[in-house]
Scaffold this active site. Sequence first.
Site, short mmCIF file in Angstrom:
data_model
loop_
_atom_site.label_atom_id
_atom_site.label_comp_id
_atom_site.label_asym_id
_atom_site.label_seq_id
_atom_site.Cartn_x
_atom_site.Cartn_y
_atom_site.Cartn_z
N HIS A 1 0.82 -1.22 0.00
CA HIS A 1 0.00 0.00 0.00
C HIS A 1 0.85 1.28 0.00
O HIS A 1 0.64 2.19 -0.78
CB HIS A 1 -0.91 0.05 1.23
N LYS B 1 -0.34 -0.12 13.86
CA LYS B 1 -1.64 -0.52 14.42
C LYS B 1 -1.76 0.06 15.82
O LYS B 1 -0.76 0.36 16.47
CB LYS B 1 -1.72 -2.05 14.47
#
Length: 492
Positions: free
Chosen positions: A237, A335
């Site tokens: 990504h 995260k």
Amino acid sequence: MTEQVDMVIFGGLGDLSLRKLLPALYRSELGGLLAEETRILLIARKVSDHDSELARVHEWLSSQLKSSESASSHWPEFSRRIEFCALDVSDSDERWDHLEGSLNQFPNRDRVFYLAMPPSLYGTTCEQLSGRKLISDCSRVVLEKPLGYDRETANAINAQVGQYFPEQHIFRIDHYLGKETVQNLLALRFANIMFEPLWNGKYIDHVQISLSEEVGLEGRTAFYDQAGAMRDMIQNHLLQLLCLVAMEPPHKLQADNIRTEKLKVLQALRPINGYEVQSHTVRGQYVEGTMQGKQVPGYLDELGEDSQTETFVAIKAHIDNWRWSGVPFYFRTGKRLKERCAEVVIQFKSLSHNVFENPVGHLEANRLVIRLQPDERIQMTVMAKELNKFDIRLQQVPLNLNFAETFDNIRSDAYQRLLLNVIQNDLSLFAHRDEADLAWAWVDPIIDAWSQCGTPVQAYEAGTWGPDASAALLHSDKRAWHNNGGSKRGKR
Ligand code: BG6
């Protein structure tokens, strides 16, 4: 309205299919974008009877769609397209006959084989399809990430699939490329006269790309602990976004032209080798913390064992070409960070001469923020005069294009866009094999160097912006992450 196709989803009753692919196809139904004859064949190892599986799919759709998208209004049309087929791709038994019979009813129709299954099964599946002569000249295959664990394994998977499908029929999904604002980045760069002349190291001080997530492991322990943030987010990504930000204007906005320009960016990405990882990268792992007032466990507690896998990465990178010479690109992803946000920040240089006399306020350099999610917008900060003041006093103000506020009915389902592109045989938003290869070639040495130098993962509390070393990476260059701590967030 798109071409009529047979969409064959292997892993048709799995998580990806139920959570992303079927809702995306249903949205296309709602929008009247599926040709009347288009069929959806869901392949799974175990399938009970047609009606109960259909009811299960309907239930999933209802749980995944927004309240404004009725899961029932177009269900009769949609459900008529669906067929189920029980099949274990590793067995070449008579259960393939059913699929073969079904597809051969329409031998000239385009076929899309979506492999929503572990990559270890890609080779076998393609071999079976080929053995049954189900791959026609009008067949395409869609591959989901993770495509490999490193350059070698990725090449092996690509080579296996490449035996059966030519490269121009292989669609490697990177769902970030389907996001609305990613395409707007192209529009911004190539449909406006004012940005491209400034889009280089003469005017740009540095670029930041941040992909921050609030979620933790979400039950994907085995996969994630093998992968870590570098393989899960940076290799695909983030580097794909980098390519779109940094590439030269393509001759035409067509797949081959875009891919050629993206490749040049990846080739020019300066390697980070050996001990350079100490000064150019940061690895982190979240520990217990508070998110939105709730206590959340640390990575190791979620995992249930000890691990050195990184859940956060920050990198300072350079692109060694004429346009970007001297411009650092800072990447970060992680995260359990403070906010879910994906954005590209183009920080322009300060003016070389200030015509205003003191005291007018500080002259801040212009900044362009392209926000992919959660609220899609493009914001440019400029200096302007403070209102209602007799004397000139300058202040920084945002010029804000908020897509959600400006346009009604903004549709931002990346999978829907990408699936429609597959149906239309448009490869421009999909990665070429060479791109994936070069991305691994840049990422692998960093991962190797981490292990050779014993680079530890630095703990960061869940609900923060990552380890202190991430802020220090920019501070040592007298810069700071945009929105760090949420304190500099502009008006929405
Ligand atoms: C996936 C990663 O590719 O992208 C996940 O495997 C991550 O770990 C997800 O959570 C993020 O996607 P999005 O669209 O929610 O930002």
